[in-house]
Design a protein around this motif. Structure first.
Motif, PDB file in Angstrom:
ATOM      1  N   THR A   1       0.817  -1.221   0.000  1.00 16.71           N
ATOM      2  CA  THR A   1       0.000   0.000   0.000  1.00 16.71           C
ATOM      3  C   THR A   1       0.851   1.272   0.000  1.00 16.71           C
ATOM      4  OG1 THR A   1      -0.183  -0.431   2.372  1.00 16.71           O
ATOM      5  CG2 THR A   1      -2.136  -0.834   1.049  1.00 16.71           C
ATOM      6  N   PRO A   2       0.294   2.341  -0.591  1.00 17.71           N
ATOM      7  CA  PRO A   2       1.029   3.613  -0.665  1.00 17.71           C
ATOM      8  C   PRO A   2       0.876   4.426   0.625  1.00 17.71           C
ATOM      9  CG  PRO A   2      -1.090   3.856  -1.729  1.00 17.71           C
ATOM     10  CD  PRO A   2      -1.015   2.422  -1.277  1.00 17.71           C
ATOM     11  N   ILE A   3       1.723   5.458   0.812  1.00 13.32           N
ATOM     12  CA  ILE A   3       1.394   6.473   1.819  1.00 13.32           C
ATOM     13  C   ILE A   3       0.201   7.266   1.281  1.00 13.32           C
ATOM     14  CG2 ILE A   3       3.749   6.514   2.742  1.00 13.32           C
ATOM     15  CD1 ILE A   3       4.186   9.241   1.407  1.00 13.32           C
ATOM     16  N   ALA A   4      -0.398   8.089   2.164  1.00 13.68           N
ATOM     17  CA  ALA A   4      -1.717   8.647   1.835  1.00 13.68           C
ATOM     18  C   ALA A   4      -1.719   9.525   0.583  1.00 13.68           C
ATOM     19  CB  ALA A   4      -2.283   9.422   3.025  1.00 13.68           C
TER      20      ALA A   4
ATOM     21  N   ARG B   1       5.341   3.892  -2.006  1.00 11.33           N
ATOM     22  CA  ARG B   1       4.805   2.851  -1.141  1.00 11.33           C
ATOM     23  C   ARG B   1       5.338   3.044   0.286  1.00 11.33           C
ATOM     24  NH1 ARG B   1       6.313  -2.130  -4.557  1.00 11.33           N
ATOM     25  NH2 ARG B   1       5.543  -3.340  -2.801  1.00 11.33           N
ATOM     26  N   GLU B   2       4.554   2.539   1.222  1.00 12.91           N
ATOM     27  CA  GLU B   2       4.840   2.742   2.641  1.00 12.91           C
ATOM     28  C   GLU B   2       5.822   1.678   3.135  1.00 12.91           C
ATOM     29  OE1 GLU B   2       1.498   1.730   5.187  1.00 12.91           O
ATOM     30  OE2 GLU B   2       1.799   3.569   6.339  1.00 12.91           O
ATOM     31  N   ASN B   3       6.695   2.054   4.091  1.00 12.08           N
ATOM     32  CA  ASN B   3       7.514   1.018   4.719  1.00 12.08           C
ATOM     33  C   ASN B   3       6.891   0.601   6.052  1.00 12.08           C
ATOM     34  OD1 ASN B   3       8.885   2.312   7.086  1.00 12.08           O
ATOM     35  ND2 ASN B   3       9.722   3.690   5.503  1.00 12.08           N
ATOM     36  N   SER B   4       7.313  -0.572   6.526  1.00 14.17           N
ATOM     37  CA  SER B   4       6.658  -1.164   7.695  1.00 14.17           C
ATOM     38  C   SER B   4       6.989  -0.437   8.996  1.00 14.17           C
ATOM     39  CB  SER B   4       7.032  -2.645   7.807  1.00 14.17           C
ATOM     40  OG  SER B   4       6.443  -3.373   6.753  1.00 14.17           O
ATOM     41  N   GLY B   5       8.092   0.318   9.027  1.00 17.06           N
ATOM     42  CA  GLY B   5       8.414   1.098  10.221  1.00 17.06           C
ATOM     43  C   GLY B   5       7.451   2.260  10.412  1.00 17.06           C
TER      44      GLY B   5
END
Ligand SMILES: [Ca+2]
Lengths: 203, 203
Positions: free
Chosen positions: A30-33, A38-42
């Motif tokens: 999934t992407p950031i808003a 894309r988003e990282n898990s941290g």
């Protein structure tokens, strides 16, 4: 004075923080808003802790919110070794079993880096989250499911497009889990995402 | 059913989470631990919560660790509007006052997006952190200071090189703050970083 740098418990903790830091390089589906990457898990872990805290007044009886935050803080660290498993990816029972085994081995190794009492404490919290049986774990799991929906929505489908997801799948794979942990949330979220699926005829 | 998407409290919360998400695009002076890129303030917030939890048994009397986690969860959100202020950057008293005013305005706007009781709760926690007077806030502040040191060290100096930092400055700007909140930690960290400054003659 220099000898202080050899304190074994402190050295173990610094080694653990450095390993955990690699979670910032585990990239999710999934992407950031704003859809720019894309988003990282941290950063995901931070963001869903914010969701949990804001939704504290929607948690049911028996949910310990401070423990929910501890769970969400730790829940993804196993991905440093085992990687992220996109929720909408096609998975065989064999692949699922292999992923579970990889995550258990990762929990052994990563939490095992900490001094003994802390290794046990962190492992106990992670095991409780994974088992998804206590009200606290069920609430934490539901929070973990809701944030990606909103990011997909703001990115014109995000990973729903990647995996060709239908609304009925979303209901089964995500809606049931959100409802189980935070019943007030799903009707609101479902109403928000429904028009996107209707417009694509992806029911 | 669609009407559920208009619940005003829930809409306020989703808008807040989306604004807070922009913290993932605020880039700090310090690198992630492998030195491959600079850290963003979202993932930083997650990482220092992990530091706080792991160091819970080094917290002094009167420190509420669950509240420390809530503080660290929220402490950087003002940077969405006000940006990050590198600790080693040269600052005039005027620039410092302007930064404080910008952060207060950001706290008003961002926490003010939440439903009233929650806006007040979040603002109270952030004010307590900023004032750095309670044992809980002092501990949280010390945690916020230690992680960048370790990342700079693993990146051959990181932002110490950028800002030409001397060990004596580190002692004054960072060491005193770490010592105030977590006295056990500074002798260990100081011993770890000293060789890097000695090798550069940057005392
Ligand atoms: Ca900061």
């Amino acid at each position: 004075f220099e000898g202080r740098a050899t304190d074994p418990d402190m050295a173990a903790r610094f080694a653990f923080w450095c390993e955990a830091d690699r979670l910032k390089s585990v990239i999710r589906a999934t992407p950031i808003a704003d859809g720019s990457r894309r988003e990282n898990s941290g950063e995901h872990s931070w963001h869903i802790m914010l969701y949990a805290r804001v939704l504290a007044d929607h948690a049911g009886a028996g949910v310990d919110i401070a423990r929910v935050l501890r769970m969400l803080l730790l829940h993804d660290i196993v991905e440093v070794d085992a990687g992220d498993t996109p929720i909408h990816g096609a998975v065989t029972p064999e692949a699922l079993a292999a992923q579970e085994a990889a995550e258990c081995a990762a929990a052994d190794r990563l939490f095992g880096m900490l001094p003994g009492h802390q290794a046990r404490e962190f492992r106990t919290i992670w095991d409780e989250f994974e088992a998804a049986e206590t009200p606290t774990a069920v609430f934490a799991k539901s929070i973990d499911r809701v944030q990606p929906l909103l990011h997909n929505l703001s990115d014109d489908g995000g990973s729903w497009r990647t995996y060709d997801v239908k609304l009925s799948q979303l209901e089964t794979r995500i809606g049931t889990k959100i409802t189980r942990g935070c019943p007030d949330l799903w009707p609101y979220v479902r109403a928000k995402v429904t028009p996107w699926f209707v417009a694509r005829g992806a029911l």
